[in-house]
Design a protein around this motif. Sequence first.
Motif, PDB file in Angstrom:
ATOM      1  N   ALA A 102      -0.890  10.493  -7.173  1.00  0.00           N
ATOM      2  CA  ALA A 102      -2.363   9.979  -7.133  1.00  0.00           C
ATOM      3  C   ALA A 102      -2.436   8.922  -7.872  1.00  0.00           C
ATOM      4  CB  ALA A 102      -3.413  11.041  -7.536  1.00  0.00           C
ATOM      5  N   GLY A 105       0.523   5.998  -6.923  1.00  0.00           N
ATOM      6  CA  GLY A 105       0.349   5.119  -5.804  1.00  0.00           C
ATOM      7  C   GLY A 105       1.802   5.128  -5.109  1.00  0.00           C
ATOM      8  N   CYS A 163      -8.121   4.665   4.627  1.00  0.00           N
ATOM      9  CA  CYS A 163      -7.508   5.217   3.502  1.00  0.00           C
ATOM     10  C   CYS A 163      -8.352   4.915   2.089  1.00  0.00           C
ATOM     11  CB  CYS A 163      -6.270   4.686   3.128  1.00  0.00           C
ATOM     12  SG  CYS A 163      -6.279   2.946   2.862  1.00  0.00           S
ATOM     13  N   ASN A 164      -9.550   4.326   2.382  1.00  0.00           N
ATOM     14  CA  ASN A 164     -10.369   3.871   1.305  1.00  0.00           C
ATOM     15  C   ASN A 164      -9.657   3.004   0.239  1.00  0.00           C
ATOM     16  OD1 ASN A 164     -12.827   5.506   2.268  1.00  0.00           O
ATOM     17  ND2 ASN A 164     -11.901   7.078   1.593  1.00  0.00           N
ATOM     18  N   SER A 166      -6.649   3.035  -0.735  1.00  0.00           N
ATOM     19  CA  SER A 166      -5.481   3.533  -1.763  1.00  0.00           C
ATOM     20  C   SER A 166      -4.115   3.214  -0.848  1.00  0.00           C
ATOM     21  CB  SER A 166      -5.417   4.998  -1.469  1.00  0.00           C
ATOM     22  OG  SER A 166      -5.350   5.643  -0.332  1.00  0.00           O
ATOM     23  N   GLU A 168      -2.509   4.572   1.162  1.00  0.00           N
ATOM     24  CA  GLU A 168      -1.661   5.957   1.793  1.00  0.00           C
ATOM     25  C   GLU A 168      -2.628   7.265   2.244  1.00  0.00           C
ATOM     26  OE1 GLU A 168       0.409   6.706  -2.014  1.00  0.00           O
ATOM     27  OE2 GLU A 168      -1.238   8.026  -2.748  1.00  0.00           O
ATOM     28  N   CYS A 186      -0.774   4.327   5.061  1.00  0.00           N
ATOM     29  CA  CYS A 186      -1.806   4.143   6.013  1.00  0.00           C
ATOM     30  C   CYS A 186      -1.395   3.068   7.215  1.00  0.00           C
ATOM     31  CB  CYS A 186      -2.971   3.496   5.249  1.00  0.00           C
ATOM     32  SG  CYS A 186      -4.434   3.135   6.394  1.00  0.00           S
ATOM     33  N   GLY A 193      -3.998  -1.219   1.841  1.00  0.00           N
ATOM     34  CA  GLY A 193      -5.415  -1.053   1.160  1.00  0.00           C
ATOM     35  C   GLY A 193      -6.641  -1.889   1.533  1.00  0.00           C
TER      36      GLY A 193
END
Length: 375
Positions: A102, A105, A163-164, A166, A168, A186, A193
Amino acid sequence: MATVKRDYYEVLGIARTASADDIRKAFRKLALDYHPDRNKTDEAHDRFKEINEAYEVLRDPEKRRAYDRFGQAGIDPNFGGGFDPFGFGIDDIFDSFFGGGAGRGRRPRANRGSDIQVEIAIAFEEAVFGTKQTIKLDKHETCQMCSGSGLEPGSEPAVCPRCNGSGELRRSHDSIFGSFVNVSICDQCGGQGRIITTPCSGCRGEGYVAVAKDIELDIPAGIDDATRVRLAGHGDPPDHRQGGGTPGDLYVNVRVRPHDYFRRNGYDLQLDVPITVAQAALGEELEIPTMEGSVQLKVPAGTQFGKVMRIKGQGVPHLRDSRRGDLQVRFLVVVPTELNADQRDLLEQLNESFKKSEQSSGKGILDRVREALGV
């Protein structure tokens, strides 16, 4: 006991913080020093192999990251990299136990452009002596307007809604060992991202454009038919929208057109030379064509059909050293199909002479055949 390999950074003599350019420079210098064609010492072959192995790992961003993190275990499938019974890799296992995913990344895989394959045909003489060939190639190159980003100059990418931002996607899996988290790149933004909302007008957001390009290829002397030549970095560019990377390679499949008279057998050339019955029986000095002119060759008296003689150093140059093959000359005794009166008369006299020789020996051809068969 398994051999412990030296640290790859130590092999190339560079720091672990070395840049890609530093790695290339170190490799080129060491490769020149230890190349077996230039360095004839006993250790050169093994040292050159070790240098190549280190460079192949450290020049690849993905392999280098794995090596930096896990050492040989990160690049050797025998350590478990290829065994994944739950559908996730070694990074996922470490993330599930140590919680690094988290905050850290996960980087996307190193991006690489596509390879290109073309085929060219060269003359037999060009394969023997080497040549230069201009290859006309339709390929892709990085868009100069957007530098490969796919973005219209002056615009900004938007946050990926899947993925907002991120890069992933994370999914939980329950197994007999507990709960594991599977982290994947993602599929909408490719791990960046961000997504392109205003594509570049020069490449329509692709990041590359189609171009026609001429590439000069040096074909070495001694190349054989169906040889594949690799030109590193001359393939299609990487997708810069996926974080950049390295271009693909260009593979040139070389076809050699056959010669009207000469054939190739390894590094030797072969040539069939027809001679008359008289030349075969009496012997004669003949002018023999080679790939570089002609030479004189003495045909010995009593030469039989199919006899092969060698002319040293008139074959194909070796690719990796200064040696050269030979020219194999095969003599084919040709029997005339049409005779004038004088020729026929002479052959009849010769035939009568052969008959008298057989009679004087007391044994004809049938007698000699019976003896050979034991009847």
